[in-house]
Design a protein around this motif. Structure first.
Motif, PDB file in Angstrom:
ATOM      1  N   GLN A 209      -9.166  20.910  81.259  1.00 18.72           N
ATOM      2  CA  GLN A 209      -7.887  20.810  80.548  1.00 18.72           C
ATOM      3  C   GLN A 209      -6.708  20.934  81.510  1.00 18.72           C
ATOM      4  OE1 GLN A 209      -6.924  20.320  77.349  1.00 18.72           O
ATOM      5  NE2 GLN A 209      -8.962  20.125  76.453  1.00 18.72           N
ATOM      6  N   PHE A 210      -6.725  21.949  82.358  1.00 16.58           N
ATOM      7  CA  PHE A 210      -5.555  22.220  83.195  1.00 16.58           C
ATOM      8  C   PHE A 210      -5.444  21.262  84.377  1.00 16.58           C
ATOM      9  CE2 PHE A 210      -5.625  26.158  80.809  1.00 16.58           C
ATOM     10  CZ  PHE A 210      -4.283  26.417  80.630  1.00 16.58           C
ATOM     11  N   MET A 211      -6.537  20.996  85.052  1.00 12.89           N
ATOM     12  CA  MET A 211      -6.461  20.116  86.216  1.00 12.89           C
ATOM     13  C   MET A 211      -6.275  18.651  85.809  1.00 12.89           C
ATOM     14  SD  MET A 211      -6.368  22.303  88.514  1.00 12.89           S
ATOM     15  CE  MET A 211      -6.381  21.293  90.007  1.00 12.89           C
ATOM     16  N   GLY A 212      -6.517  18.364  84.539  1.00 14.60           N
ATOM     17  CA  GLY A 212      -6.251  17.021  84.037  1.00 14.60           C
ATOM     18  C   GLY A 212      -4.839  16.855  83.511  1.00 14.60           C
TER      19      GLY A 212
ATOM     20  N   SER B 221       4.814  34.528  83.660  1.00 18.14           N
ATOM     21  CA  SER B 221       3.871  34.774  84.749  1.00 18.14           C
ATOM     22  C   SER B 221       2.874  33.639  84.885  1.00 18.14           C
ATOM     23  CB  SER B 221       3.129  36.109  84.524  1.00 18.14           C
ATOM     24  OG  SER B 221       3.890  37.195  85.012  1.00 18.14           O
ATOM     25  N   MET B 222       2.352  33.143  83.759  1.00 19.21           N
ATOM     26  CA  MET B 222       1.365  32.064  83.846  1.00 19.21           C
ATOM     27  C   MET B 222       1.972  30.806  84.455  1.00 19.21           C
ATOM     28  SD  MET B 222      -1.021  30.145  81.024  1.00 19.21           S
ATOM     29  CE  MET B 222      -2.615  29.510  81.592  1.00 19.21           C
ATOM     30  N   ALA B 223       3.207  30.480  84.067  1.00 16.57           N
ATOM     31  CA  ALA B 223       3.855  29.287  84.619  1.00 16.57           C
ATOM     32  C   ALA B 223       3.964  29.399  86.141  1.00 16.57           C
ATOM     33  CB  ALA B 223       5.235  29.106  84.000  1.00 16.57           C
ATOM     34  N   ALA B 224       4.348  30.580  86.623  1.00 18.41           N
ATOM     35  CA  ALA B 224       4.443  30.778  88.074  1.00 18.41           C
ATOM     36  C   ALA B 224       3.075  30.671  88.735  1.00 18.41           C
ATOM     37  CB  ALA B 224       5.060  32.142  88.373  1.00 18.41           C
ATOM     38  N   GLN B 225       2.048  31.228  88.104  1.00 19.74           N
ATOM     39  CA  GLN B 225       0.700  31.169  88.678  1.00 19.74           C
ATOM     40  C   GLN B 225       0.169  29.743  88.746  1.00 19.74           C
ATOM     41  OE1 GLN B 225      -1.027  33.857  85.884  1.00 19.74           O
ATOM     42  NE2 GLN B 225      -0.073  35.648  86.823  1.00 19.74           N
ATOM     43  N   LEU B 226       0.384  28.975  87.690  1.00 21.38           N
ATOM     44  CA  LEU B 226      -0.087  27.583  87.696  1.00 21.38           C
ATOM     45  C   LEU B 226       0.634  26.761  88.757  1.00 21.38           C
ATOM     46  CD1 LEU B 226      -0.399  26.853  83.866  1.00 21.38           C
ATOM     47  CD2 LEU B 226      -2.276  26.996  85.523  1.00 21.38           C
ATOM     48  N   MET B 227       1.924  27.010  88.931  1.00 19.61           N
ATOM     49  CA  MET B 227       2.676  26.270  89.945  1.00 19.61           C
ATOM     50  C   MET B 227       2.298  26.712  91.357  1.00 19.61           C
ATOM     51  SD  MET B 227       6.495  25.645  88.329  1.00 19.61           S
ATOM     52  CE  MET B 227       6.838  27.333  87.831  1.00 19.61           C
ATOM     53  N   GLN B 228       2.172  28.013  91.570  1.00 25.10           N
ATOM     54  CA  GLN B 228       1.898  28.534  92.908  1.00 25.10           C
ATOM     55  C   GLN B 228       0.461  28.284  93.356  1.00 25.10           C
ATOM     56  OE1 GLN B 228       3.041  32.636  92.550  1.00 25.10           O
ATOM     57  NE2 GLN B 228       5.218  32.182  92.451  1.00 25.10           N
ATOM     58  N   LEU B 229      -0.494  28.440  92.444  1.00 22.07           N
ATOM     59  CA  LEU B 229      -1.902  28.306  92.818  1.00 22.07           C
ATOM     60  C   LEU B 229      -2.409  26.877  92.703  1.00 22.07           C
ATOM     61  CD1 LEU B 229      -3.329  31.504  91.061  1.00 22.07           C
ATOM     62  CD2 LEU B 229      -2.950  31.190  93.509  1.00 22.07           C
ATOM     63  N   ALA B 230      -2.048  26.214  91.610  1.00 21.42           N
ATOM     64  CA  ALA B 230      -2.617  24.892  91.341  1.00 21.42           C
ATOM     65  C   ALA B 230      -1.630  23.749  91.523  1.00 21.42           C
ATOM     66  CB  ALA B 230      -3.188  24.862  89.918  1.00 21.42           C
ATOM     67  N   GLY B 231      -0.366  24.056  91.736  1.00 15.50           N
ATOM     68  CA  GLY B 231       0.629  23.002  91.912  1.00 15.50           C
ATOM     69  C   GLY B 231       0.916  22.225  90.642  1.00 15.50           C
ATOM     70  N   ILE B 232       0.656  22.818  89.484  1.00 13.52           N
ATOM     71  CA  ILE B 232       0.898  22.151  88.208  1.00 13.52           C
ATOM     72  C   ILE B 232       2.301  22.512  87.718  1.00 13.52           C
ATOM     73  CG2 ILE B 232       0.148  21.894  85.802  1.00 13.52           C
ATOM     74  CD1 ILE B 232      -2.646  22.838  86.721  1.00 13.52           C
TER      75      ILE B 232
ATOM     76  N   ALA C  32      -6.492  37.094  81.606  1.00 14.69           N
ATOM     77  CA  ALA C  32      -7.119  35.824  81.221  1.00 14.69           C
ATOM     78  C   ALA C  32      -6.329  34.635  81.752  1.00 14.69           C
ATOM     79  CB  ALA C  32      -7.236  35.743  79.701  1.00 14.69           C
ATOM     80  N   LEU C  33      -5.019  34.724  81.702  1.00 16.86           N
ATOM     81  CA  LEU C  33      -4.161  33.645  82.195  1.00 16.86           C
ATOM     82  C   LEU C  33      -4.251  33.521  83.714  1.00 16.86           C
ATOM     83  CD1 LEU C  33      -1.081  34.566  79.982  1.00 16.86           C
ATOM     84  CD2 LEU C  33      -2.695  32.711  79.555  1.00 16.86           C
ATOM     85  N   LEU C  34      -4.203  34.652  84.403  1.00 15.56           N
ATOM     86  CA  LEU C  34      -4.326  34.649  85.858  1.00 15.56           C
ATOM     87  C   LEU C  34      -5.679  34.118  86.293  1.00 15.56           C
ATOM     88  CD1 LEU C  34      -3.427  35.400  88.737  1.00 15.56           C
ATOM     89  CD2 LEU C  34      -4.169  37.761  88.269  1.00 15.56           C
ATOM     90  N   LEU C  35      -6.735  34.548  85.609  1.00  9.81           N
ATOM     91  CA  LEU C  35      -8.078  34.085  85.961  1.00  9.81           C
ATOM     92  C   LEU C  35      -8.222  32.592  85.718  1.00  9.81           C
ATOM     93  CD1 LEU C  35     -10.900  34.718  86.931  1.00  9.81           C
ATOM     94  CD2 LEU C  35     -11.497  35.460  84.616  1.00  9.81           C
ATOM     95  N   THR C  36      -7.601  32.090  84.676  1.00  9.35           N
ATOM     96  CA  THR C  36      -7.636  30.645  84.420  1.00  9.35           C
ATOM     97  C   THR C  36      -7.069  29.874  85.604  1.00  9.35           C
ATOM     98  OG1 THR C  36      -7.469  30.906  82.011  1.00  9.35           O
ATOM     99  CG2 THR C  36      -6.774  28.794  82.934  1.00  9.35           C
ATOM    100  N   ALA C  37      -5.894  30.281  86.062  1.00  9.26           N
ATOM    101  CA  ALA C  37      -5.273  29.591  87.206  1.00  9.26           C
ATOM    102  C   ALA C  37      -6.133  29.708  88.449  1.00  9.26           C
ATOM    103  CB  ALA C  37      -3.879  30.172  87.465  1.00  9.26           C
ATOM    104  N   ALA C  38      -6.732  30.889  88.664  1.00  9.25           N
ATOM    105  CA  ALA C  38      -7.570  31.092  89.850  1.00  9.25           C
ATOM    106  C   ALA C  38      -8.840  30.260  89.791  1.00  9.25           C
ATOM    107  CB  ALA C  38      -7.916  32.580  89.984  1.00  9.25           C
ATOM    108  N   LEU C  39      -9.448  30.158  88.615  1.00  8.69           N
ATOM    109  CA  LEU C  39     -10.674  29.367  88.475  1.00  8.69           C
ATOM    110  C   LEU C  39     -10.409  27.879  88.706  1.00  8.69           C
ATOM    111  CD1 LEU C  39     -12.258  31.079  85.337  1.00  8.69           C
ATOM    112  CD2 LEU C  39     -13.161  31.141  87.675  1.00  8.69           C
ATOM    113  N   CYS C  40      -9.235  27.425  88.321  1.00  5.54           N
ATOM    114  CA  CYS C  40      -8.903  25.998  88.477  1.00  5.54           C
ATOM    115  C   CYS C  40      -8.942  25.567  89.941  1.00  5.54           C
ATOM    116  CB  CYS C  40      -7.520  25.717  87.893  1.00  5.54           C
ATOM    117  SG  CYS C  40      -7.505  25.636  86.086  1.00  5.54           S
ATOM    118  N   VAL C  41      -8.638  26.492  90.851  1.00  9.82           N
ATOM    119  CA  VAL C  41      -8.588  26.139  92.276  1.00  9.82           C
ATOM    120  C   VAL C  41      -9.576  26.960  93.105  1.00  9.82           C
ATOM    121  CG1 VAL C  41      -6.216  25.293  92.193  1.00  9.82           C
ATOM    122  CG2 VAL C  41      -6.646  27.731  92.608  1.00  9.82           C
ATOM    123  N   LYS C  42     -10.495  27.658  92.403  1.00 11.32           N
ATOM    124  CA  LYS C  42     -11.529  28.462  93.080  1.00 11.32           C
ATOM    125  C   LYS C  42     -10.918  29.481  94.048  1.00 11.32           C
ATOM    126  CE  LYS C  42     -14.829  25.890  91.209  1.00 11.32           C
ATOM    127  NZ  LYS C  42     -13.988  25.010  90.380  1.00 11.32           N
TER     128      LYS C  42
END
Length: 347
Positions: A32-35, A53-64, A158-168
């Motif tokens: 869902q997220f990487m797509g 916090s989740m928005a920052a994590q997705l941008m910083q970790l996954a570039g979304i 849960a939100l932080l772990l989601t972002a981390a799992l998306c980029v391992k």
């Protein structure tokens, strides 16, 4: 004993289940997220602060590209967000999964061209589920008391772990796995300190933090208003000098989340806070600062700072509970606050 204290003490036991659940959902969450080309994250109250916090994590970790939006703001002025929601993955964060603003916001966003919805909540088969393509349901962290404690920290994890799992991102993943095992030692070391801080004669609190921990820390500031019913504010760490320092004085408790590389800037700020006569409590993420007159709470150094922030939240919740006891207010049922809000359907 008040319900909220049991929920505060239980949050790291609930965290074990939360980490296990989210890891089991790694494949569909990553899909869902990487797509997604971008995300719009809806929340209300505490959940909006988690959305930051989740928005920052997705941008910083996954570039979304990710945009946290208060659901009520979107309902009042949806056209202002038309370009943001068109083609976006919508993410919702809610304790109940039934908050009216969030339900209505998702419906409106889909009408405006949002492409899907992932929901996070602490209830199984919640109202939001009917609108979601993927549900992350965490019923073991549901808070029965009005003020959210266990729910907030577990949703954040849960939100932080989601972002981390998306980029391992292995350090964050392992930190969240290890955190529950460190809880008892942390409590044994600092519970009496948190109780003592709650007994000090401060009547105003300021919480300072940066980066993706900022949204969570702002929720920590909100806990002062809700749990012990005292005035509080949140600022980014160095921004406190840009005006807010005027209001810091001998009656102020200042909490600093110390993370990052620039130890000198932080130490200078702490000295300036102490010159104002404030009680300064530093939650130190392994910066190895020069210890001064401030109260220093050493967070587990082996953890990524974003995961270690969970221990800061526990400390804030414990000391606000103690202050509530000293002020003889009921932290389970603060006047004028409801667990979640129901509005008439207007869209």
């Amino acid at each position: 004993m008040y319900i909220i204290l049991n929920e505060i003490k239980d949050q790291f036991f609930a965290l074990e289940k939360t980490v296990k659940k989210v890891k089991e959902m790694e494949a569909p969450l990553t899909e869902q997220f990487m797509g997604a080309k971008k995300t719009v994250i809806f929340g209300s109250g505490s959940s909006y602060l988690l959305a930051k916090s989740m928005a920052a994590q997705l941008m910083q970790l996954a570039g979304i590209p990710s945009y946290p939006v208060p659901a009520g703001d979107f309902l009042v002025q949806p056209e202002d967000y038309a370009k943001a929601v068109r083609g976006a993955l919508v993410v919702t964060i809610s304790r109940s999964g039934s908050t009216s603003e969030i339900i209505m916001a998702v419906k409106k966003a889909k009408e405006m061209g949002a492409l899907g919805c992932v929901s996070y909540c602490a209830v199984e088969k919640a109202e939001i589920s009917a609108l979601s393509d993927l549900d992350v349901e965490l019923p073991w962290c549901f808070d029965a008391s009005v003020c959210q404690t266990r729910t907030v920290t577990n949703l954040y994890a849960a939100l932080l772990l989601t972002a981390a799992l998306c980029v391992k991102e292995k350090k964050i993943i392992s930190s969240l796995e290890r955190a529950p095992k460190l809880f008892e030692k942390y409590c044994g070391t600092y519970d009496t300190v948190f109780e003592d801080i709650g007994r000090y004669a401060w009547n105003h609190a300021v919480v300072l933090a940066d980066s993706s921990v900022a949204g969570l820390a702002e929720e920590g500031a909100l806990a002062f208003k809700e749990i012990c019913q005292m005035n509080s504010n949140f600022y980014h760490v160095l921004d406190v000098r840009h005006g807010p320092m005027v209001m810091v004085n001998k009656d102020t408790l200042v909490i600093v989340f110390a993370a990052g590389q620039n130890k000198k800037l932080l130490q200078e700020l702490i000295k300036d806070i102490q010159k104002k006569g404030a009680l300064c409590v530093v939650f130190d993420c392994g910066m190895d600062r020069e210890v001064g007159e401030e109260i220093c709470i050493n967070l587990p150094k082996e953890l990524d700072s974003r995961a270690a922030a969970l221990f800061m939240m526990y400390g804030i919740q414990r000391l606000t509970y103690e202050k509530a006891m000293r002020r003889r207010v009921n932290p389970d049922a603060p006047d004028g606050l409801d667990a979640w809000i129901k509005l008439e359907e207007v869209l």
